[in-house]
Scaffold this motif. Structure first.
Motif, mmCIF file in Angstrom:
data_model
loop_
_atom_site.group_PDB
_atom_site.id
_atom_site.type_symbol
_atom_site.label_atom_id
_atom_site.label_comp_id
_atom_site.label_asym_id
_atom_site.label_seq_id
_atom_site.Cartn_x
_atom_site.Cartn_y
_atom_site.Cartn_z
ATOM 1 N N ARG A 159 31.636 28.498 38.266
ATOM 2 C CA ARG A 159 33.090 28.341 38.133
ATOM 3 C C ARG A 159 33.821 29.658 38.402
ATOM 4 N NH1 ARG A 159 36.726 24.834 35.995
ATOM 5 N NH2 ARG A 159 38.567 25.713 34.990
ATOM 6 N N TYR A 160 33.287 30.757 37.893
ATOM 7 C CA TYR A 160 33.952 32.056 38.045
ATOM 8 C C TYR A 160 33.946 32.519 39.498
ATOM 9 C CZ TYR A 160 33.672 31.839 33.021
ATOM 10 O OH TYR A 160 33.814 31.428 31.733
ATOM 11 N N ASP A 161 32.863 32.248 40.224
ATOM 12 C CA ASP A 161 32.816 32.581 41.647
ATOM 13 C C ASP A 161 33.895 31.820 42.412
ATOM 14 O OD1 ASP A 161 30.505 34.186 41.288
ATOM 15 O OD2 ASP A 161 29.193 32.449 41.585
ATOM 16 N N VAL A 162 33.982 30.519 42.136
ATOM 17 C CA VAL A 162 34.928 29.662 42.850
ATOM 18 C C VAL A 162 36.369 30.052 42.520
ATOM 19 C CG1 VAL A 162 35.764 27.290 43.103
ATOM 20 C CG2 VAL A 162 33.298 27.749 43.071
ATOM 21 N N ILE A 163 36.661 30.216 41.250
ATOM 22 C CA ILE A 163 38.032 30.564 40.867
ATOM 23 C C ILE A 163 38.404 31.954 41.383
ATOM 24 C CG2 ILE A 163 39.540 31.064 38.897
ATOM 25 C CD1 ILE A 163 38.235 28.633 37.514
ATOM 26 N N GLY A 164 37.464 32.880 41.345
ATOM 27 C CA GLY A 164 37.722 34.209 41.904
ATOM 28 C C GLY A 164 38.066 34.135 43.381
ATOM 29 N N LYS A 165 37.337 33.309 44.117
ATOM 30 C CA LYS A 165 37.603 33.159 45.552
ATOM 31 C C LYS A 165 38.942 32.454 45.775
ATOM 32 C CE LYS A 165 35.284 34.406 48.348
ATOM 33 N NZ LYS A 165 35.268 35.623 49.196
ATOM 34 N N LEU A 166 39.259 31.459 44.953
ATOM 35 C CA LEU A 166 40.553 30.786 45.074
ATOM 36 C C LEU A 166 41.701 31.771 44.880
ATOM 37 C CD1 LEU A 166 39.886 27.439 43.170
ATOM 38 C CD2 LEU A 166 40.082 27.759 45.641
ATOM 39 N N ARG A 167 41.568 32.619 43.891
ATOM 40 C CA ARG A 167 42.587 33.645 43.655
ATOM 41 C C ARG A 167 42.680 34.607 44.835
ATOM 42 N NH1 ARG A 167 41.897 35.631 37.412
ATOM 43 N NH2 ARG A 167 43.125 33.951 36.479
ATOM 44 N N GLU A 168 41.534 34.968 45.369
ATOM 45 C CA GLU A 168 41.484 35.908 46.498
ATOM 46 C C GLU A 168 42.245 35.378 47.712
ATOM 47 O OE1 GLU A 168 37.863 37.303 49.269
ATOM 48 O OE2 GLU A 168 37.553 37.710 47.133
ATOM 49 N N VAL A 169 42.223 34.048 47.921
ATOM 50 C CA VAL A 169 42.909 33.473 49.083
ATOM 51 C C VAL A 169 44.325 32.982 48.762
ATOM 52 C CG1 VAL A 169 40.767 32.913 50.256
ATOM 53 C CG2 VAL A 169 41.886 31.155 48.859
ATOM 54 N N GLY A 170 44.807 33.276 47.526
ATOM 55 C CA GLY A 170 46.212 33.028 47.244
ATOM 56 C C GLY A 170 46.552 31.919 46.266
ATOM 57 N N PHE A 171 45.574 31.247 45.695
ATOM 58 C CA PHE A 171 45.872 30.218 44.697
ATOM 59 C C PHE A 171 46.054 30.874 43.329
ATOM 60 C CE2 PHE A 171 43.577 27.705 47.895
ATOM 61 C CZ PHE A 171 44.486 26.670 48.087
ATOM 62 N N GLU A 172 47.064 30.439 42.614
ATOM 63 C CA GLU A 172 47.276 30.928 41.254
ATOM 64 C C GLU A 172 46.625 29.950 40.297
ATOM 65 O OE1 GLU A 172 51.345 31.926 40.434
ATOM 66 O OE2 GLU A 172 51.582 32.865 42.400
ATOM 67 N N VAL A 173 45.378 30.252 39.925
ATOM 68 C CA VAL A 173 44.593 29.369 39.054
ATOM 69 C C VAL A 173 43.991 30.194 37.923
ATOM 70 C CG1 VAL A 173 44.058 27.647 40.809
ATOM 71 C CG2 VAL A 173 42.573 29.626 40.552
ATOM 72 N N ASP A 174 43.728 29.513 36.812
ATOM 73 C CA ASP A 174 43.136 30.163 35.637
ATOM 74 C C ASP A 174 41.663 29.842 35.529
ATOM 75 O OD1 ASP A 174 45.580 31.265 34.765
ATOM 76 O OD2 ASP A 174 46.123 29.365 33.825
ATOM 77 N N TYR A 175 40.966 30.705 34.812
ATOM 78 C CA TYR A 175 39.544 30.493 34.558
ATOM 79 C C TYR A 175 39.332 29.405 33.539
ATOM 80 C CZ TYR A 175 38.217 34.527 37.289
ATOM 81 O OH TYR A 175 38.006 35.392 38.315
#
Length: 131
Positions: free
Chosen positions: A115-131
């Motif tokens: 989950r942390y890998d995916v959310i980290g990557k989502l944030r990296e590409v511009g999505f504002e998401v929480d862990y």
């Protein structure tokens, strides 16, 4: 937000759907052909996917062909408005993938991931998401 998960392994697609933040509604395609069909169908409703998670190893049509066809259709329908595409792969040579798909995708997620890998990557590409 809406995501398209393109993954031929049902366990992997279920896991990915489970670990994506709740803000994503997900469609799942287990082949490249189904991914393209889902993409076109959704586009014909005047909508585009916010996120596409694309496995590189798929039956019949590989991820490399799928990503190029998705981008061609997207440009044809929407112009420069692009979905974020993250390639998910167990392949070791990410640098080779980066060079090959630089203009087609927004990033890569190495398998296995959590989950942390995916959310980290989502944030990296511009999505504002929480862990």
């Amino acid at each position: 937000m809406r995501a398209l998960i393109v993954e031929d392994n049902p366990v992997s697609s279920s896991y990915l759907k489970k670990i994506l933040p709740d803000c994503f509604e997900c469609d799942i395609a287990d082949t490249g052909e189904k991914a393209i069909d889902s993409f076109i169908k959704y586009c014909k409703m005047g909508k585009s996917y916010d996120l596409i998670l694309l496995d590189m190893i798929l039956p019949n049509m590989g991820g490399d062909e799928v990503i190029k066809k998705l981008r061609e259709k997207e440009i044809e329908i929407f112009g420069e408005n692009r979905s974020k595409i993250l390639i998910q792969t167990a392949l070791d040579d990410i640098d080779a993938l980066s060079d090959k798909f630089e203009n087609y995708c927004d990033g890569y997620i190495n398998k296995p991931y959590d989950r942390y890998d995916v959310i980290g990557k989502l944030r990296e590409v511009g999505f504002e998401v929480d862990y």
